[in-house]
Each structure stands twice: as C-alpha cells, then as structure tokens.
Design a protein around this motif. Structure first.
Motif, PDB file in Angstrom:
ATOM      1  N   UNK A 288       8.670 -10.275 -28.010  1.00  0.00           N
ATOM      2  CA  UNK A 288       8.928  -9.426 -26.832  1.00  0.00           C
ATOM      3  C   UNK A 288      10.088  -9.951 -26.005  1.00  0.00           C
ATOM      4  N   UNK A 289      10.144 -11.260 -25.812  1.00  0.00           N
ATOM      5  CA  UNK A 289      11.216 -11.853 -25.020  1.00  0.00           C
ATOM      6  C   UNK A 289      12.535 -11.920 -25.802  1.00  0.00           C
ATOM      7  N   UNK A 290      12.434 -11.882 -27.124  1.00  0.00           N
ATOM      8  CA  UNK A 290      13.662 -11.835 -27.921  1.00  0.00           C
ATOM      9  C   UNK A 290      14.360 -10.489 -27.738  1.00  0.00           C
ATOM     10  N   UNK A 291      13.592  -9.427 -27.721  1.00  0.00           N
ATOM     11  CA  UNK A 291      14.176  -8.096 -27.592  1.00  0.00           C
ATOM     12  C   UNK A 291      14.897  -7.916 -26.263  1.00  0.00           C
ATOM     13  N   UNK A 292      14.427  -8.591 -25.232  1.00  0.00           N
ATOM     14  CA  UNK A 292      15.056  -8.494 -23.905  1.00  0.00           C
ATOM     15  C   UNK A 292      16.039  -9.637 -23.660  1.00  0.00           C
ATOM     16  N   UNK A 293      16.199 -10.504 -24.658  1.00  0.00           N
ATOM     17  CA  UNK A 293      17.083 -11.678 -24.587  1.00  0.00           C
ATOM     18  C   UNK A 293      16.631 -12.681 -23.514  1.00  0.00           C
ATOM     19  N   UNK A 294      15.345 -12.691 -23.224  1.00  0.00           N
ATOM     20  CA  UNK A 294      14.787 -13.685 -22.301  1.00  0.00           C
ATOM     21  C   UNK A 294      14.352 -14.949 -23.032  1.00  0.00           C
ATOM     22  N   UNK A 296      14.643 -18.288 -25.267  1.00  0.00           N
ATOM     23  CA  UNK A 296      15.664 -19.342 -25.281  1.00  0.00           C
ATOM     24  C   UNK A 296      16.095 -19.600 -26.716  1.00  0.00           C
ATOM     25  N   UNK A 297      17.367 -19.428 -26.985  1.00  0.00           N
ATOM     26  CA  UNK A 297      17.897 -19.617 -28.340  1.00  0.00           C
ATOM     27  C   UNK A 297      17.908 -21.096 -28.711  1.00  0.00           C
ATOM     28  N   UNK A 298      17.703 -21.421 -29.992  1.00  0.00           N
ATOM     29  CA  UNK A 298      17.693 -22.831 -30.425  1.00  0.00           C
ATOM     30  C   UNK A 298      19.078 -23.469 -30.472  1.00  0.00           C
TER      31      UNK A 298
END
Length: 344
Positions: A288-294, A296-298
């Motif tokens: 869900x947070x990936x879709x909104x770019x919330x 945290x990328x590795x």
C-alpha cells in the motif's frame, strides 16, 4: 545619451504552452526518435524532463504513428509509479512532451555502475514495476518494452515506468500479433506469432529481474535466430552460485515469471497482482505504501553526481548542428482565392 537596453520577450503564461515557458537545462538522454533534456518552468520553477522529437527525422523513420500513439496513451494515464505527461506542444521542427523528471537514473545505468544488484533492491523494483504494469493493464494498455533502460528512479529511489513508444491498447477478444519490443526481453508468445495480450509484460519483468540479480539475461544467442530459439525452447538455467546469491523464494518467483504457459505465469490473470502480493518472496513488502511512494526504498541514488551518461550533454554542446531553442511557429499564409470563372 544612454544606450537602449534589449527588453526580454514577455511570456504569456495564460496562452498556449510553448518552449519559451521553460528554461533549457542539461541533456540527459537520447533515443531512436529524439532527445531528453532537463527543463524548468519559468513561472512555478518546477523541474521536468523534456522529450523532443524532430519531425523530419520522424517521418523518414516512418515513426509518426508511434509518436502520436505514445502521446495519446500518455494523455490517458496518471499513476504515481509512471513517468506522467504534463504538457505537449510543437513548433515547425519538433514535437515536445514535458514529462515527470526522475533524477535517480535508469536501472541500466545502476546495473552498469554497481554490477549485480542486491536482492532487496530487486524485490522492491519488481513490486513497484508490477504495480505500474497492473495499472496499465487495468486500462487495457500493454507496455511491450519493459527492460532496465525503461525503469527510472526518482531521487528517493522509487521505480517508474517510462518510454511508451510501442505501448498499445489491447482487446481481450482480439490478440495482438505484431512482433514488437527489444528481442532479449520478448515473451515466447510474441516470437511464436500466435497472438498475445498483457502476459508479455510479466515475462519481460522476469527477464529484467533475472538480469538485475545475476548481471546477464536468462536466454541468450549470438544471432537473432539463436536468441529466438533460446526463448522459445531452452530450459531456464540459473547461475551455479544462484542459491548462495539469492533466496529460494526469489528463484521460485523468477520461475513463475519465466513460465511459457501464460495460464500459469506469475502476474497473469484476474488474480495476478494478488498472487504476486501473496508470493513468499514479496508478501512481506508494504504494498500500500509502495503505491503511494511512502515506502522507504532500499537504495537512494547519489544526488551529488549525475545518474546518467554525461556524454549526452557533451554531444549537445559540441556536436549538435541545430541546438534546441525557442522558435515561434510560422503563421500559415492565407489561401489565395481562385479566379472566379466568368460567365460567357
């Protein structure tokens, strides 16, 4: 008596958008049909990517239909994990598309710079690209050219789909038949010419993930014919050290994408995205947070140095015969009236 200063041309921001609305900054890329530059809007100071295509070259390469199709598709879509179109216009020489700027570079650049990427990085990119593909497929659009070069990172490390030059709409009742894309990433059903749908994007995602993890693609050949035969018939073979480099769940996920039977391919079908979310390799991710770019990328790209090939800028400075600059469109001449025929 003082000299007369040259007054800068006044810009009408309420009128039609044109190149004069933007400051031209550095060149960052070059494709088959045009080039890409960073630009800044003179009114709100926002930064974008400018993709511009020379009309004459486009006609010579018989690519007019592709360019028009790309623009129309981009006008339809708007998704956080896609490089979205913000403005489109033209002058007498070029067609221009102003697109979301991604300063983190493409995955090809990072693969070349770092070598094989870490498993958690590839996990993250696979999930975000999958969300982007699912959005496109929900609108009956198939990308057809997914590869590391066409996935761009933003400054926070999120992955975005770009380059819709050969993307097309599809109809569930009428399969696509054109052989289109980059051959090394083409699905077997494209090369067999028996018709295909959105399933081809999931195969390409598997090829891309394999390459990011192991530094080479799963199917290779010295000629196009040999490569075609490998994609159609060769067994999927992992590098000898694969089990020590990545997890068992990762290998199973790649096998799922690189399944020739589209009814069993991971990502395909009405439950395809949910199957991905439930997969052992990906289920721990915060979808869900990936879709909104919330989320945290590795990996966060280095903002202190350019994340693109600097030779593009050098070519623009030294080799460009016709540098890009604002030019007003020529006003069409009024049509001449034909001589009225006199009655006898």
């Amino acid at each position: 008596m003082g000299g007369v200063c040259c007054k800068e041309e006044e810009i009408d921001f309420d009128g039609e958008v044109d190149l004069n609305h933007f400051e031209l900054l550095r060149s960052v890329g070059k494709g088959a049909f045009g080039k890409v530059r960073v630009v800044q809007h003179k009114k709100d100071q926002k930064i974008y990517a400018l993709k511009y295509i020379n009309k004459e070259k486009c006609i010579k390469m018989r690519a007019v239909e592709n360019i028009i199709q790309e623009r129309r598709l981009l006008e339809e879509i708007d998704f956080p994990l896609v490089c979205n179109l913000r403005f489109a216009f033209q002058d007498d020489e070029n067609m221009f598309m102003i697109i979301d700027l991604m300063l983190g570079g493409d995955l090809r650049f990072h693969l070349d710079r770092q070598g094989c990427l870490k498993e958690d990085m590839v996990q993250f990119y696979v999930a975000e690209v999958a969300l982007g593909l699912h959005y496109l497929h929900s609108r009956k659009i198939v990308h057809r050219d997914l590869k590391p070069d066409n996935v761009l990172l933003c400054e926070k490390g999120h992955a975005h789909l770009t380059d819709f030059n050969i993307a097309v709409h599809y109809n569930d009742k009428k399969p696509l038949t054109a052989v289109a894309g980059s051959m090394a990433y083409m699905a077997p059903e494209v090369l067999s010419k028996k018709g295909y749908f959105e399933s081809v994007d999931w195969w390409s995602l598997g090829v891309m993930a394999f390459e990011l993890l192991f530094g080479k693609r799963p199917y290779r050949g010295k000629t196009n014919e040999a490569l075609t035969q490998a994609i159609l018939y060769d067994d999927l073979v992992f590098p000898e050290n694969a089990s020590s480099h990545v997890s068992k769940a990762c290998i199973e996920c790649l096998r799922g994408f690189l399944t020739r039977d589209v009814t069993k391919r991971l990502g395909c079908g009405p439950t395809g995205l949910q199957d991905l979310k439930d997969h052992a390799w990906l289920k721990h991710l915060d979808w869900d947070h990936m879709e909104t770019k919330e989320a945290i990328a590795p990996f966060i790209p280095d903002s202190k140095r350019p994340n693109f090939d600097a030779t593009h800028e050098l070519e623009e400075l030294l080799l460009e015969e016709n540098p890009l600059k604002h030019k007003k469109r020529a006003t069409p001449k009024p049509a001449r009236r034909r001589n009225q025929r006199r009655s006898a």
